[in-house]
Every structure is written in structure tokens, then in C-alpha cells.
Design an enzyme around this catalytic site. Structure first.
Site, mmCIF file in Angstrom:
data_model
loop_
_atom_site.group_PDB
_atom_site.id
_atom_site.type_symbol
_atom_site.label_atom_id
_atom_site.label_comp_id
_atom_site.label_asym_id
_atom_site.label_seq_id
_atom_site.Cartn_x
_atom_site.Cartn_y
_atom_site.Cartn_z
ATOM 1 C CG HIS A 1 -2.081 1.050 7.308
ATOM 2 N ND1 HIS A 1 -2.495 -0.077 6.629
ATOM 3 C CD2 HIS A 1 -1.740 0.625 8.558
ATOM 4 C CE1 HIS A 1 -2.406 -1.127 7.416
ATOM 5 N NE2 HIS A 1 -1.945 -0.727 8.592
ATOM 6 C CD GLU B 1 -2.749 1.586 3.412
ATOM 7 O OE1 GLU B 1 -3.960 1.564 3.720
ATOM 8 O OE2 GLU B 1 -1.982 0.628 3.612
ATOM 9 C CG HIS C 1 -6.688 -0.780 4.334
ATOM 10 N ND1 HIS C 1 -5.589 -0.718 5.150
ATOM 11 C CD2 HIS C 1 -7.730 -1.102 5.142
ATOM 12 C CE1 HIS C 1 -5.946 -0.994 6.398
ATOM 13 N NE2 HIS C 1 -7.245 -1.227 6.420
ATOM 14 C CD GLU D 1 -5.823 -3.676 0.726
ATOM 15 O OE1 GLU D 1 -5.315 -2.577 0.441
ATOM 16 O OE2 GLU D 1 -5.506 -4.331 1.723
#
Length: 1153
Positions: free
Chosen positions: A802, A805, A899, A984
């Protein structure tokens, strides 16, 4: 216990049965009194129990019986209506039951007959309000002119009969819960009437004795404006102006907060939808996709349910649902099919095609001859490596293929090598590589007068730029101009060299010249020819911690009111476009002399349009992801021409996520060129008065369900005419990665570290997707050492699927630098594992400043099940490489996809577990005999011990259907990797441990990359290495770190924002059962309506003396509905009728069991 329960049940049923069949007044009154005392003394559970035993039907039946007569007995009807209101408010089906018993029209008729009797009217109004909980009943009442009857009971300001007026207003609001009634109210002009009533009550209620009535009127307006016709009527009748004026008055008066928030929410809801000031919802960047004649995708699409943070558990539903509904939906999303969880699907490609990936494992074929020959590392054969660092740097800096126009090159992307097969290692530039000269020797977008106080910089930039307008740099140059640029290349290079000599900072693993050379080879859709200064110059973490920003009380309200003022006074706004990505004219790019100047046409940049609203306020519009019309969240742009110490407000008006960490202490980041030249090259957190809320903008083409949010923040710049950069988070460009890999390759000790930088494949735009191999060189070429090397377990790490990010890239940077270092733990890891790292899975998205997607307009982390080799080449070949490893018996021991997470704090992992998924989903599968290796928890538990930013209890291991195509789930299910994770990292900061209350910076993110490497020792074959004295001193296990505690995963999600982000739901609080009970109780003892009792009929034989009953608070609680005590004769009558329950007796007004 059972007997007592049976007695209570039987006693209640007897009372309800007797109520329906009672033939005399006193028996009915006494039963109602007993029921009231019984229900008032306990909790709502008693009322719900009574409802389950037919209590509502009994009361409705009694009401119909008592109200049918020509001359109804209000001695019975009043307490009956009171009790029915209390019970019915808790019965969800009360409206339907009332219709079935013919009580709806009867109650409306009673109201019409008693409109002059305040107490009776109030009782009827409460019951009608309760009936309206059913939409069909509300519509039925509307058809029978209930709106007219009730609306007429709301007079202009008065001090009489306030209870009745309040009841009428609440009843009207309840009626307006349906679209049909709203349309009827609008057609009758009731919106205008309600506004005039509110204005009258507001202006005349100077003593604030009728605040509750004003609240109820606001609730009516809220209900009436749920639909489009109601909102249009509200706006056309001057509703927004009236609400704004009354709100300003309320803000000056203490105690009127209960009116301010509903008024503000009402204005927000009714502000007319305004299309974004764009020519199209489609991105300004389009890219011709192979096999698709039209690159533009469907513009009439709803928000993508997958557009949340990677594997996260948040949703973006427009409407706010009940918590239990959300839980149910979440449980329904969990995969409950054991076969799908346990069985491995067949590979998505033939095994024969996997051989093409063999070259990506050079450690298996490399002969390490230099270990015996003793040759210097620089003399290694180029055939054994993708390229040596020194050769690559020389190539990047000195290579000079024919100069091409960026725009013409953008058109020829489709002619690049096919991405259907992975590319072999490249040792030459090839015809497609662009020269560093195209970047025009670090051509920054700076005006000639910028930083004029720094003479050396200002003079050099003027000299280098020749006072060229920045807009001209974006125009396609003709052949003469290109030749002139070529002649000036050496001069420009000299300028940059002087700039670096005088001001350059020593930033580890960063070389500005190498970055410039890497950027020259990077392919973008618009053909970027300008570097962003922070990416070229480099960044050092700020020296001190950066606390989360405190939220200013009611800051959102303040900003919303300012926006409403813009709507009411449009002529007071400047409304001047000062930057437009699609308009390269010098006039648009330069703006007016006193306005800020914006720019975003550089790698990773994202700003589509900037509009000056007031002198120091700007609306900013972000560019959607390439080839689509969605995913606007990431921003990165340059701003200049500012005045020092002046607060500038920036409103990013087309954000898409329904909530953000900007509401919980997060700040954007800022980089100052002036500060960097003075030795402080830092991205720093900045911004005050930050809030994030839903606005009234809509898409240009009216895309369904399109909802936009505003991020607003204020920045006060330190220096006059500085050049600054603002970004959503710390940027990390593709060119920075390429330069960083070259620096690492040149810095490793090649006698100890096997470092290979190869190309997995080329992207859609022709950019290479790098794959890095890191492991330890064998001690010798002996069979034993070579065998150990070729039998090491594999660790596969990926990041940046992504583009928005960049925190994932900073974590990966920490991982790469650590694994290449001389740290003893790093050496142990290299000796234990072979690391295969794909640090940027979506290079094109990163380059072109997209937030979520690749150039194909798709989220690549939803393509892992069946990736398209042409449209999703990086995912196709990454998955193919994993299949190749598995097919050769080298299934990775660990897979982790890095991420960023925009909705939570801390760092945490998502993994996969069959048992935990089945438990959470409520599956009927018996998991007792189901065997599962618990090793998937080893790494999270280790990280919880050693990483202060990590939260173990924020982790989960559930497999959701909606995430079935993500890397985490596919690698676990199809490749068979037990420890398959998504890691994350927060954009904001931590709410635990030593970093609690602090925003994470690049230092902490890189540290997390190091700590993840440390945690891998716990899964190595030699697990005791983690505890060896040799290594333990190199892993931070001090008490400060170990003392941090992770909290419950259900508490990890942020609490509701202190101010309402949305405005479609909950704009005005709905009265609950307690409020209604209080009003009903007040109606029995209100002094203002005592005179009404004189006209009541049927009072014969009933004691009206209430004085004794009011001498104690206890007496009032026991009998709230009734003016008198229970007569002895009534008790005897009841005792004769309770033959079905010998254990229940009623004496002296007491209910005993």
C-alpha cells in the site's frame, strides 16, 4: 427459589387477567396501583418480564374498554395511560399491538377531545409517542391527521402547561420518523412553522425555564430533515442562518450546551451538498493498461470495503450501527468452514513454470571462490551479483543515454519489457533507463527569492535556475531547449556540489548524489523532473520525543462554525485557485504575491488542487489513485512564500476514511528547507487545532455513497519565505529505496555478508521491483559449510504493498540495515537463516503518490488468490517465488508483510489460526480433538517482551472471509507457512509502555524493524541462542521495556471521538425511558394542572386527599400514578379473584409473595 418464581409469575398473570375483566373502578385502580408499585420498585427487567407475559396487551385492552364509552372515566384512563406509556416505551412491538387492538385511533380521538385539558392531553401524547416506535403505526397516525392535531398543540412562547407542550413536541418528533410523514409536514409548511416556533421560544425564554421544549423543537427539526425534501425546506426557509444566530447566542450563555450541539449538527446535516471543485472524480493521472483500450475505470462505484488498513478490523459503513450488530457482522465474516481453513488449495500455476524463479536463489549456486582465492571483494565477478555497489553508483551518476522527454517516455511505457516473467539481474542501464541529467542536477521547485537570507543558497539557486519560472519546468521542452539543458548540466552539477559541501548533513546510509541518480531512472506517469528537497537532502530523527498533540476543547465545533459562516457569507471568501495539478500555467503555479504557493509534481507527491479561501486559509484537494476515483488520504506537497509567525489553516476536504488518528493526538509532519540548511534536517510533527470530521462535499459525478471528510490543521511557520513540505506521514520514496539498497550493498563486509540485490520483475510502468537476499557467507568452501548454507531456513519479508503506508518502509529500513550490520545478533541471524526481502511490492503506486492502489486501480493486497501476471506482476511473481521455494522443500519458516495502520496505536501482528477462528465464529466444529501448532504465537510473545512499541493483546489470529485474498491468509493457506503475519505499525504513537503518549518517529519505526529481527531468534533451530551470554547483552531486555503492559485487545480500539465525526446519526439525543418516566411521574403531581381535576368525572367513592401520601419521599415512590390510597373494599374484591394463586396477597397497598 423455584416456588417463589412460580408464585410471582402466577400473581402477575392474575393481576393482568383481572385488569382486563375488572368491572368496578376501585378494583381497576388498585390493580393499576399494584402494577405501578411492582414495576417502579425494580429495574427494567420487571417491565420486560411483564411484557413477555402479555402486559402490553392487557393494558391496551383495558384502555379500549375504558375509552369506548361516550363519557370516558378519566379516573381510570389517566393512570392507565400513564402506565401504558411507561411499559410501551420498552416494548418494541407496542405500535403493532396497539393497531391490532384498535387503540391507536381511540387514543388520537381522546387527545382531540381533551386538547384543552393539559393533564389528559399530555397522557395521550406520551402514549401516541410510544406507539410511533412502529413505522407503520406512525404512518397510520399521519394518515389520520395526527400531525395536524399535535402540531396545533405547540403554541408560541408561554409559561403555562409546559409539560403538555413538551409532550406534544416529542410526539411530533416521533411522528416525523417516517418519510411519508416528513413529506406531509413539508407540504403543509410545518418546517417553516417549527423554525418560527424555535425562534420565538429562543428569544423569549430569557430565564431558560423551557430549555427542554427548545431541545424538543430541535429534535423535530432533526427528524424532519432526514430526507432531501426536509433539508431543502429547512435551507430555503433560512434555517441555517437562524440556527447559526441562535447558536452564537447560546455559546455566550452558560448552561445551554444542550442546545448548541444539536443546533450545530442540524446545520452540518442540512448544508447543501457541494460537488468538489474538480472537473472529474477520476485521478489526474491515467495510465494505459495492457489489454484495456480505456484506462478509466467505472466512476460510479461505491466505497471499496477493502479500503481500510491492510488486514485491520475496522469498517467504513456510512451509518453507525449498534454494537451487537457490528459484533454479529464481524463474526459472520469469520471463516467457519473447517475444510477451507485446513485444506491447501492447488497451486494457481503449473509446477513446471516455477523453474523461472531459480535465479532468485543465487546463494544456492554461488561457488564463493573468493573465500579461497583471497581476492578483494571489489574484484568479485559481476556475473555473481546483480552489480557491485561501486559500479552501480558510477553507472547511476555517470550513465548518459540519449536524453528523452519525460512526457514522450510516459507514452512509451507499454513498450517496456513484459512483466509476465521475472527479469534477470541487470548489469547495464539498457535502452529504457533515463539519465541523471533529466533531473537537471537536483532541480528543486524553489523560487528565486526563497531563502534569500541564506546568501549562498539563494545565489546558487538563482544562478543555477537562471530565474526560470517553475511552471516552465513542467512544459515539454523542444529540441533547442533540451540541447541548452545538456550544455548547462555540468554547471548545475557544480552548484549542487557546492551546496552539499557547504550545507550537507552527514546522514547515515544516505547519499544525495546517489539519490538524484536513482531518481533519474525512476519512471512516473507525469514524468517528474523535480526532486522534493527532503528526499534528496535526507532526514535525521528529531533529537527529542514528540508528545501526542492535546485536543483543544470543542475545536471541531469551532471549525464547523467557521465553515458554516463561509456558506452564509460566500462573498467574504477569496475562493482563488493557487495550484492545480492539471493546469501547468505559470499564473496558476505562482499564485498571487501574498498567497502561499503549492507544488506536488514530484515523486510520492499528492496534492491536486489548492484554493485560497481566506487570507490565511486554504482548501486542499487530494488526487485519487491513478486510474480510479477513490482512495484519497495520503498527501505530500511543498508550500512556500509564507510569513513567519502567522497561523495558516489547511483544510484537506476529500479524505475518505471514516475516522483517523488525527482525532487522537496525531499530527502531520513538516520539513523545512531553511532548517535543513542550518543543520537540522528533520521531519517534525506539526500542527495545532487538528480535527477530522465529515463535511458536506460530494463527488463531481454524484458517485453513490461517496462521503468525504475534512482534515483541518493550523501551521505556524518559523521563517519568512521558507520552503516547507507537509505530509501525512514520513515519506519514503522508491528512489530512496533504490539508493538505500546501493548504499547497503557497498557497505557490507562481503567476506561475512552475502548481499544480493536482484529484480523480481518489472512493474506496469517499467520500474524494477527489487528482491534482496541476505545471509551469512559460509566459513569455507568445504562440504559441511556449504551444506549448512544451502539448508538454512528461509525468512520472507515484504512491505509497501500500500503506497500510503510509508511507515512500513521505515520499519523495513531498520530491518535491512540491521541485517547488514556487524551486530552479533545480526550475524547469528544471517548464519541461521536466508532472508528474502521484497521491500516495495507496489513501486508504481509509491512513485505516483497513490494511497491504496497500483496503476491498475486495484488494491494489490486483495489480489493474492489469483493475481494477474500482466496487471499485477509484482504480486504474481512474489507468489510464484514463494511457490518455488515451497516446491523445492524450502517453505519459508516465517512470512511477514509490513503495513501501516491509520486507526489504531502501537505495533501489532495479525496471524492465522484455525482454532481461534472457529472459537470466535461460534462454529459447531468440535475443536477439542483438532491439533494445531501454537508456534504462530511465538514471535508475537517474544516481541511483547523486547519491543516497547509492540502490543501483544492488540494481535489477533482470525481468518476473515473478506481478507481471504491478502498476503497473510494466502501464504498461510496455500504455501503452508504457519507463521504468516501482517505487521501493522501505527501512524500515530503508543498508549502503553515507555513510549506511552508519544508519537512514533522514524527512529522508533526503524527500531521496530530491528526488534522484529531479534524475535526471529525464538524460531531458529538453535533456540538457546536467544539466551546465550554472547547475545543477551545485545538485546534490550531492560526492566523499563519489560514493565510495559499490553492491554486487552477489545480496549485497543479508540473510544468514540469527543466530538461527533458524523452528522447523519445522533444529531439530537432521543429521550430515553427514564426521561419519559420522569415526565409521567410529574404529570400526576403537577400543581399547574390541579384545576383540571375539578372537571373529571367518575371520582365518586375515591379519596382525593393526597396530603398524607406526600409527607414522605418513600410514599411518592411507591404510588406515583395514583392520587389516593387503596381502599379496603377493593382489596377484598381482589382477594376473592385470586383463586389461581394462594401465595399472593395484597394488603394495605403492599404486594407480598
Amino acid at each position: 427459589m423455584t416456588t417463589s418464581s412460580s408464585s410471582s409469575s402466577s400473581g402477575l398473570e392474575v393481576l393482568l387477567s383481572t385488569l382486563q375483566n375488572a368491572g368496578d373502578i376501585e378494583s381497576t385502580l388498585n390493580i393499576l396501583s399494584v402494577l405501578d408499585e411492582l414495576l417502579s420498585a425494580g429495574t427494567d427487567r420487571r417491565i420486560f418480564y411483564m411484557i413477555s407475559k402479555g402486559g402490553s396487551e392487557a393494558l391496551l385492552s383495558a384502555l379500549v374498554s375504558a375509552g369506548r364509552s361516550f363519557s370516558p372515566n378519566y379516573t381510570i384512563l389517566l393512570p392507565l395511560l400513564h402506565l401504558l406509556a411507561k411499559v410501551g416505551h420498552r416494548d418494541r412491538r407496542i405500535g403493532v399491538k396497539a393497531e391490532d387492538s384498535n387503540a391507536v385511533v381511540l387514543t388520537l380521538n381522546l387527545l382531540q377531545k381533551n386538547s384543552k385539558h393539559a393533564r389528559r392531553a399530555a397522557a395521550c401524547l406520551w402514549v401516541l409517542q410510544v406507539f410511533c416506535s412502529s413505522v407503520s403505526t406512525a404512518n397510520f397516525l399521519g394518515e389520520n391527521r395526527a400531525l395536524d392535531v399535535i402540531y396545533r398543540l405547540i403554541p408560541p412562547y408561554t409559561t403555562k402547561h409546559l409539560h403538555t407542550i413538551k409532550a406534544a413536541t416529542h410526539a411530533l418528533a416521533a411522528l416525523l420518523c417516517t418519510k411519508a410523514n416528513v413529506r406531509l409536514a413539508v407540504s403543509k409548511g410545518y418546517i417553516s412553522g417549527l423554525l418560527r416556533l424555535y425562534e420565538d421560544w429562543h428569544s423569549k425564554d430569557t430565564e431558560h425555564i423551557a430549555v427542554e421544549i427548545r431541545q424538543a423543537l430541535l429534535r423535530c427539526l432533526h427528524q424532519a430533515t432526514h430526507g432531501t425534501t426536509g433539508k431543502q425546506a429547512f435551507v430555503s426557509q433560512g434555517g441555517i442562518s437562524l440556527m447559526y444566530q441562535t447558536t452564537q447566542t447560546c455559546l455566550l450563555t452558560k448552561g445551554l450546551e444542550s442546545l448548541v450541539e444539536p443546533s450545530v449538527q442540524l446545520m452540518r446535516k442540512c448544508l447543501p451538498k457541494t460537488p468538489l471543485p474538480l472537473t472529474s472524480d477520476q485521478s489526474a493521472y491515467s495510465f494505459p493498461l495492457p489489454g484495456r483500450p480505456d484506462a478509466n475505470l467505472d466512476t460510479d462505484v461505491g466505497p471499496d470495503e477493502s479500503c481500510e488498513d491492510s488486514d485491520d478490523e475496522d469498517d467504513e459503513d456510512e451509518e453507525i450501527q449498534e454494537a451487537d450488530s457490528k459484533d454479529k457482522e464481524y463474526d459472520d465474516d469469520l471463516e467457519a468452514d473447517l475444510n477451507k481453513l485446513r485444506n491447501r488449495p492447488d497451486p494457481d500455476r503449473p509446477k513446471e513454470s516455477l523453474a523461472q524463479y531459480s535465479f532468485l536463489c543465487p546463494e544456492l549456486t554461488h561457488d564463493f571462490q573468493e573465500l579461497e582465492s583471497g581476492s578483494e571483494p571489489e574484484e568479485r565477478s559481476s556475473s555473481s551479483s546483480s552489480s557491485s555497489s561501486s559500479d552501480e553508483e558510477a553507472l547511476l551518476l555517470n550513465g548518459s543515454p540519449p536524453h528523452q522527454s519525460r512526457r514522450s517516455n510516459a507514452r512509451s511505457y507499454s513498450c517496456s519489457s513484459s512483466p509476465e516473467s521475472p527479469s534477470e539481474p541487470q548489469t547495464s542501464t539498457g535502452g529504457h533507463v533515463q539519465a541523471a541529467v533529466q533531473m537537471e542536477s537536483c532541480d528543486f521547485h524553489s523560487y528565486s527569492n526563497v531563502l534569500s537570507s541564506s546568501y549562498s543558497f539563494g545565489s546558487m539557486m538563482r544562478e543555477a535556475r537562471g530565474e526560470t519560472s517553475p511552471g516552465d519546468k513542467e512544459e515539454e521542452q523542444d529540441d533547442d531547449e533540451e540541447e541548452e539543458e545538456g550544455r548547462e548540466e555540468t554547471h548545475h552539477g557544480t552548484v549542487v556540489d557546492r551546496l552539499l559541501e557547504e550545507h550537507g548533513a552527514c546522514i547515515p546510509h544516505h547519499r544525495p548524489k546517489l539519490y538524484r541518480a536513482a531518481a533519474a531512472q525512476t519512471r512516473s506517469i507525469p514524468g517528474f523532473s523535480i526532486l522534493a528537497f527532503p528526499d534528496f537532502w535526507g532526514h535525521l530523527p528529531p533529537p527529542g520525543p514528540e508528545p501526542m498533540a492535546p485536543r483543544k476543547p470543542k475545536v471541531q465545533r469551532q471549525k464547523v462554525l467557521e465553515d458554516i459562516q463561509r456558506f452564509l457569507n460566500p462573498h467574504d471568501t477569496i475562493n482563488h485557485v493557487v495550484f492545480d495539478l492539471e493546469d501547468a500555467s505559470p499564473h496558476c503555479l505562482s499564485g498571487s504575491s501574498d498567497s502561499l504557493r503549492f507544488f506536488s509534481k514530484f515523486e510520492c507527491g499528492n496534492l491536486r488542487k489548492a484554493i485560497q479561501i481566506r487570507r490565511c486559509e486554504y482548501d486542499l484537494i487530494l488526487n485519487a489513485d491513478a486510474n480510479c476515483s477513490q482512495h484519497t488520504q495520503w498527501f505530500y506537497f511543498e508550500v512556500s512564500n509564507m510569513v513567519a509567525n502567522v497561523p495558516y489553516r489547511f483544510n484537506i476536504i476529500n479524505c475518505e476514511k471514516s475516522n483517523s488518528q488525527f482525532n487522537y493526538g496525531m499530527q502531520p509532519v513538516l520539513y523545512s528547507v531553511r532548517e535543513a540548511l542550518e543543520g537540522r534536517p528533520h521531519w517534525v510533527r506539526t500542527g495545532a487545532e487538528i480535527c477530522y470530521f465529515r463535511n458536506s462535499f460530494c463527488s463531481v459525478q454524484g458517485r453513490k455513497r461517496a462521503t468525504f471528510y475534512t482534515l483541518t490543521f493550523t501551521v505556524t511557520f518559523k521563517h519568512n519565505e521558507d520552503v516547507c513540505y507537509l505530509a501525512y506521514h514520513y515519506p519514503f520514496t522508491y528512489s530512496a529505496l533504490q539508493a538505500h539498497l546501493q548504499v547497503l550493498q557497498s557497505s557490507v563486509d562481503r567476506t561475512k555478508v552475502f548481499f544480493q540485490h536482484q529484480t523480481l520483475c518489472t512493474s506496469l510502468a517499467g520500474n524494477s521491483c527489487p528482491l534482496v537476499t541476505i545471509t551469512a557467507c559460509p566459513a569455507s568452501r568445504g562440504w559441511k559449510d556449504m551444506h549448512q548454507l544451502r539448508n538454512r531456513p528461509y525468512i520472507v519479508l515484504t512491505a509497501r504493498v500500500h503506497p500510503g503506508e510509508p511507515n512500513a518502509s521505515w520499519v523495513m529500513k531498520g530491518t535491512l540495515e540491521f541485517l547488514c550490520s556487524s551486530d552479533p545478533v545480526a550475524q547469528c541471524l544471517r548464519e541461521e537463516f536466508v532472508f528474502k526481502i521484497i521491500p516495495m511490492l507496489n513501486p508504481d503506486g509509491v512513485i505516483n503518490g497513490t494511497h491504496r492502489c497500483d496503476l491498475n486501480g486495484e488494491d494489490l493486497n486483495r489480489q493474492w488468490c489469483k493475481p494477474d501476471p500482466v496487471l499485477s506482476p509484482t504480486i504474481y511473481h512474489a507468489k510464484g517465488f514463494l511457490h518455488y521455494l515451497s516446491s523445492t522443500g524450502r517453505t519459508p519458516l516465517v512470512f511477514c508483510d509490513y503495513h501501516g495502520h491509520s486507526r489504531k496505536k502501537n505495533v501489532f501482528l495479525y496471524g492465522c489460526s484455525i482454532k481461534e477462528t472457529l472459537w470466535q465464529s461460534g462454529s459447531a466444529v468440535n475443536t477439542v480433538g483438532l491439533k494445531e501448532d501454537p508456534g504462530y504465537r511465538t514471535i508475537p510473545k517474544t516481541l511483547d517482551r523486547i519491543a516497547p512499541a509492540f502490543s501483544f493483546n492488540s494481535c489477533n489470529y482470525l481468518v476473515e472471509k473478506s481478507r481471504s485474498a491478502t498476503a497473510r491468509v494466502v501464504v498461510w493457506r496455500e504455501i503452508g507457512v504457519l507463521r504468516s503475519y501482517t505487521m501493522e505499525s501505527t501512524y500515530n504513537g503508543c498508549d502503553q509502555g515507555i513510549y506511552k503518549g508519544l508519537q512514533t518517529g522514524t527512529r522508533e519505526l526503524e527500531e521496530m524493524g530491528v526488534k522484529f529481527c531479534h524475535s526471529l531468534l525464538s524460531v531458529g533451530r538453535n533456540v538457546t541462542a536467544l539466551y546465550s551470554r554472547k547475545l543477551i547483552n545485545h538485546i534490550d531486555l531492560d526492566h523499563n521495556v519489560l514493565d510495559h503492559k499490553s492491554h486487552n485487545c477489545f480496549e485497543d480500539d479508540e473510544p468514540p471521538c469527543v466530538e461527533e465525526i458524523e452528522y447523519s446519526i445522533g444529531g439530537c439525543p432521543t429521550p430515553d425511558g427514564t426521561d419519559l418516566d420522569s415526565d409521567v411521574n410529574g404529570n400526576t403531581s403537577s400543581a399547574e394542572e390541579e384545576d383540571d381535576d375539578d372537571d373529571d368525572e367518575g371520582h365518586k367513592g375515591v379519596n382525593h386527599h393526597r396530603g398524607n401520601n406526600r409527607r414522605s419521599h418513600q410514599s411518592r415512590l411507591k404510588s406515583r400514578l395514583f392520587p389516593g390510597l387503596i381502599g379496603q373494599g377493593s382489596i377484598e374484591t381482589l382477594n376473592m379473584k385470586r383463586s389461581t394463586c394462594n401465595r399472593v396477597s395484597i394488603a394495605n397497598g403492599q404486594y407480598l409473595s
